[in-house]
Design a protein around this motif. Structure first.
Motif, PDB file in Angstrom:
ATOM      1  N   GLN A  81       1.192  -1.330  -0.129  1.00  0.00           N
ATOM      2  CA  GLN A  81       0.226   0.121  -0.507  1.00  0.00           C
ATOM      3  C   GLN A  81       0.994   0.994  -0.285  1.00  0.00           C
ATOM      4  O   GLN A  81       2.404   0.985   0.372  1.00  0.00           O
ATOM      5  CB  GLN A  81      -0.559  -0.156   1.195  1.00  0.00           C
ATOM      6  N   LEU A  82       0.662   1.930  -0.820  1.00  0.00           N
ATOM      7  CA  LEU A  82       1.088   3.436  -0.938  1.00  0.00           C
ATOM      8  C   LEU A  82       0.127   4.708  -0.972  1.00  0.00           C
ATOM      9  O   LEU A  82      -1.164   4.553  -1.584  1.00  0.00           O
ATOM     10  CB  LEU A  82       2.156   4.040  -1.995  1.00  0.00           C
ATOM     11  N   GLY A  83       0.355   6.210  -0.162  1.00  0.00           N
ATOM     12  CA  GLY A  83      -0.774   6.842  -0.067  1.00  0.00           C
ATOM     13  C   GLY A  83      -1.745   6.801   0.765  1.00  0.00           C
ATOM     14  O   GLY A  83      -1.531   5.260   1.784  1.00  0.00           O
ATOM     15  N   LYS A  84      -2.844   6.999  -0.012  1.00  0.00           N
ATOM     16  CA  LYS A  84      -3.688   7.104   0.415  1.00  0.00           C
ATOM     17  C   LYS A  84      -5.373   7.052   0.317  1.00  0.00           C
ATOM     18  O   LYS A  84      -5.460   6.793  -1.035  1.00  0.00           O
ATOM     19  CB  LYS A  84      -4.286   9.302   1.265  1.00  0.00           C
ATOM     20  N   ILE A  85      -5.946   5.935   0.860  1.00  0.00           N
ATOM     21  CA  ILE A  85      -7.248   4.959   0.510  1.00  0.00           C
ATOM     22  C   ILE A  85      -7.928   4.763   1.195  1.00  0.00           C
ATOM     23  O   ILE A  85      -7.622   5.312   2.918  1.00  0.00           O
ATOM     24  CB  ILE A  85      -6.408   3.433   0.074  1.00  0.00           C
ATOM     25  N   GLU A  88       8.324   5.636  -3.141  1.00  0.00           N
ATOM     26  CA  GLU A  88       7.803   6.560  -2.901  1.00  0.00           C
ATOM     27  C   GLU A  88       6.174   6.924  -3.866  1.00  0.00           C
ATOM     28  O   GLU A  88       6.794   6.658  -5.313  1.00  0.00           O
ATOM     29  CB  GLU A  88       7.963   7.882  -3.143  1.00  0.00           C
ATOM     30  N   LEU A  89       5.300   7.253  -3.601  1.00  0.00           N
ATOM     31  CA  LEU A  89       4.449   7.600  -4.343  1.00  0.00           C
ATOM     32  C   LEU A  89       4.401   9.768  -4.450  1.00  0.00           C
ATOM     33  O   LEU A  89       3.751   9.909  -3.126  1.00  0.00           O
ATOM     34  CB  LEU A  89       3.224   7.362  -3.887  1.00  0.00           C
ATOM     35  N   VAL A  90       4.541  10.115  -6.486  1.00  0.00           N
ATOM     36  CA  VAL A  90       4.107  11.368  -6.003  1.00  0.00           C
ATOM     37  C   VAL A  90       3.487  11.253  -6.822  1.00  0.00           C
ATOM     38  O   VAL A  90       3.102  10.711  -8.186  1.00  0.00           O
ATOM     39  CB  VAL A  90       5.331  11.146  -7.059  1.00  0.00           C
ATOM     40  N   THR A  91       2.534  12.171  -6.598  1.00  0.00           N
ATOM     41  CA  THR A  91       1.150  12.617  -7.097  1.00  0.00           C
ATOM     42  C   THR A  91       0.725  14.257  -8.137  1.00  0.00           C
ATOM     43  O   THR A  91       1.728  15.045  -6.972  1.00  0.00           O
ATOM     44  CB  THR A  91      -0.391  12.060  -5.827  1.00  0.00           C
ATOM     45  N   TYR A  92       0.593  14.095  -9.186  1.00  0.00           N
ATOM     46  CA  TYR A  92       0.549  14.720 -10.316  1.00  0.00           C
ATOM     47  C   TYR A  92      -0.175  15.058 -10.511  1.00  0.00           C
ATOM     48  O   TYR A  92      -1.532  14.426 -10.720  1.00  0.00           O
ATOM     49  CB  TYR A  92       1.311  14.861 -11.513  1.00  0.00           C
ATOM     50  N   ALA A  93      -0.791  16.899 -10.032  1.00  0.00           N
ATOM     51  CA  ALA A  93      -2.242  16.861 -10.266  1.00  0.00           C
ATOM     52  C   ALA A  93      -2.474  18.030 -11.737  1.00  0.00           C
ATOM     53  O   ALA A  93      -3.279  18.857 -11.892  1.00  0.00           O
ATOM     54  CB  ALA A  93      -2.622  17.928  -8.921  1.00  0.00           C
ATOM     55  N   GLU A  94      -0.960  18.152 -11.965  1.00  0.00           N
ATOM     56  CA  GLU A  94      -1.044  19.590 -13.148  1.00  0.00           C
ATOM     57  C   GLU A  94      -2.117  18.819 -14.135  1.00  0.00           C
ATOM     58  O   GLU A  94      -2.088  18.137 -14.503  1.00  0.00           O
ATOM     59  CB  GLU A  94       0.059  19.979 -13.330  1.00  0.00           C
ATOM     60  N   GLU A  95      -1.901  20.083 -14.916  1.00  0.00           N
ATOM     61  CA  GLU A  95      -2.753  20.120 -16.174  1.00  0.00           C
ATOM     62  C   GLU A  95      -2.640  19.957 -17.286  1.00  0.00           C
ATOM     63  O   GLU A  95      -1.127  20.672 -17.469  1.00  0.00           O
ATOM     64  CB  GLU A  95      -4.479  20.468 -16.139  1.00  0.00           C
ATOM     65  N   PRO A 148      -1.019  11.795 -16.017  1.00  0.00           N
ATOM     66  CA  PRO A 148      -1.328  10.070 -16.009  1.00  0.00           C
ATOM     67  C   PRO A 148      -0.651  10.143 -14.855  1.00  0.00           C
ATOM     68  O   PRO A 148      -1.315   8.672 -14.555  1.00  0.00           O
ATOM     69  CB  PRO A 148      -0.513   9.646 -17.492  1.00  0.00           C
ATOM     70  N   LEU A 149       0.316  10.563 -13.958  1.00  0.00           N
ATOM     71  CA  LEU A 149       0.070   9.413 -12.323  1.00  0.00           C
ATOM     72  C   LEU A 149      -0.126  10.383 -11.738  1.00  0.00           C
ATOM     73  O   LEU A 149       0.775  11.431 -10.772  1.00  0.00           O
ATOM     74  CB  LEU A 149       2.145   9.546 -12.698  1.00  0.00           C
ATOM     75  N   ASP A 150      -1.709  10.609 -11.650  1.00  0.00           N
ATOM     76  CA  ASP A 150      -2.275  11.136 -10.859  1.00  0.00           C
ATOM     77  C   ASP A 150      -3.111  10.592  -9.224  1.00  0.00           C
ATOM     78  O   ASP A 150      -4.006  10.393  -9.008  1.00  0.00           O
ATOM     79  CB  ASP A 150      -3.680  11.874 -11.930  1.00  0.00           C
ATOM     80  N   VAL A 151      -2.743   9.172  -9.014  1.00  0.00           N
ATOM     81  CA  VAL A 151      -2.886   9.169  -8.394  1.00  0.00           C
ATOM     82  C   VAL A 151      -2.501   8.798  -6.944  1.00  0.00           C
ATOM     83  O   VAL A 151      -1.385   9.573  -6.790  1.00  0.00           O
ATOM     84  CB  VAL A 151      -2.326   7.109  -8.667  1.00  0.00           C
ATOM     85  N   ILE A 152      -3.644   9.254  -6.223  1.00  0.00           N
ATOM     86  CA  ILE A 152      -3.218   9.568  -4.471  1.00  0.00           C
ATOM     87  C   ILE A 152      -2.811   8.471  -3.496  1.00  0.00           C
ATOM     88  O   ILE A 152      -2.960   8.687  -2.755  1.00  0.00           O
ATOM     89  CB  ILE A 152      -3.844   9.806  -4.273  1.00  0.00           C
TER      90      ILE A 152
END
Length: 387
Positions: free
Chosen positions: A6-10, A206-213, A235-239
């Motif tokens: 598990q990585l990040g928030k779920i 590590e999980l890096v979340t990209y929110a850019e458009e 595409p790498l927008d996974v939280i």
């Protein structure tokens, strides 16, 4: 051979409401194999993973093979491949292939300015030279020489090499890659006689979340073509994510060789298996310790498999004329073994410092036309003893 990660928030329970700070929903994606009966992970995206606004065919991806030629041992100098600036996917130079996999090399010099997803099967990258990172929907894996990196089918990723020399051996499959079944118990845990264990295997760090458009291209290999999908979000927008499907790495330096009083057969070096192929690691090891042992391998017939060796470093004790980055092919149906003088030279030796990756396929391999430029035509005759 995987276990829960598990990585990040779920959310506390799958398939339930999971909201962002603005009260909108994260988008849940179940990503798995064999329909819904294989291993899977659940990912939570900022945006729907289906929302591309444009699609196109990028190029053909079906390799062109040579016409049928005489059955013989083959040798390819992959240090001679084109080294024009390129990235870790579009710069791949394929050497061999069949219905189950293709084998090639790449010298990545720059970061991918797009993302990539193999929709045909798992991939394996063996890092011969270089360091860098692989960013994916599951997080980031940092790599170094000797790393095997398994990337599951459907994973979106990009490779960013650090400055300096880089060289990967690449195996693209139409199926899956896992650890040998005989090394695992009925629960999937590696057994005590396995040459490696779970501590040696690393998932994303590590999980890096990209929110850019913006405008982002994802290239997908499927069938005989590479396709392009364009998104307005990164595409790498996974939280966050959890499950059993994710990229992982294992360093060849953590493979603990199995030795014996007399010469051990190649299966003791097995590291991975897939549909109709196995991958083995030849690492520095003590030689056989019977007082009359012959450390060099005996001549043997590949009755039902083709044998490929990629030479990493050291002096391979049964071969002459090969060097780092060489690829040899010994096809099924004919015997092969040590070069003249290598059996005698091995007697009394205590250890070997060789490092090589072996791929055995259970369907015949074909040579890709472009690789003929790299071939050592005289290799087939190198077993003829000179008077």
């Amino acid at each position: 051979m995987v276990w829960y990660q598990q990585l990040g928030k779920i959310p506390p329970k799958r398939h339930t409401v999971f909201r962002k700070e603005d009260d909108s929903l994260f988008r849940e994606q179940v990503m798995g194999t064999k329909g819904f009966s294989g291993i899977q992970s659940i990912l939570y995206h900022h945006n729907p993973p289906t929302s591309f606004f444009k699609s196109a065919i990028f190029r053909e991806s079906n390799p062109s093979y040579e016409e049928q030629s005489a059955l013989r041992p083959r040798h390819f100098y992959t240090d001679n491949v084109n080294k024009e600036p390129s990235d870790a996917v579009m710069g791949r130079e394929y050497v061999l292939g069949n219905e189950d996999l293709v084998i090639g090399v790449v010298n990545p010099t720059k970061k991918m300015d797009y993302f990539y997803r193999n929709g045909e099967g798992d991939e394996l990258l063996f890092i011969h030279h270089g360091t860098g990172k692989i960013e994916s929907t599951f997080g980031t894996i940092y790599y170094e020489p000797g790393d095997y990196i398994v990337i599951p089918i459907g994973t979106i990723y990009r490779v960013e090499p650090n400055p300096g020399e880089s060289k990967f051996l690449v195996v693209e499959t139409t199926s899956w890659i896992t650890t040998p079944k005989r090394y695992r118990n009925e629960f999937g845990q590696l057994l005590e006689h396995s040459p490696f264990c779970e501590r040696d295997i690393k998932g994303p760090e590590e999980l890096v979340t990209y929110a850019e458009e913006g405008e982002f291209e994802v290239r997908i290999k499927k069938g005989d073509h590479i396709h392009s999908h364009y998104f307005k979000h990164h595409p790498l927008d996974v939280i966050g994510w959890d499950g059993y499907l994710y990229p992982w790495k294992f360093n060849i330096g953590d493979f603990e060789p199995i030795t014996g009083r007399i010469h051990q057969p190649p299966p003791v070096h097995q590291t991975f298996e897939g549909h109709n192929f196995v991958i083995c690691s030849f690492v520095p090891r003590l030689y056989d310790y019977h007082p009359n042992a012959i450390p060099a391998p005996y001549y043997h017939s590949n009755v039902d498999s083709d044998e490929v060796l990629y030479y990493v470093e050291g002096n391979f004790m049964s071969r002459k004329g090969v060097k780092q980055e060489s690829i040899t092919l010994h096809p099924g149906g004919i015997p092969h073994g040590p070069h003249p003088g290598k059996v005698e030279d091995s007697i009394g030796k205590k250890e070997t410092l060789e490092l090589a990756v072996m791929i055995d396929t259970f369907r015949p391999l074909k040579v890709i036309k472009k690789a003929l430029e790299l071939e050592d035509e005289n290799y087939q005759y190198s077993w003829v003893e000179k008077k």
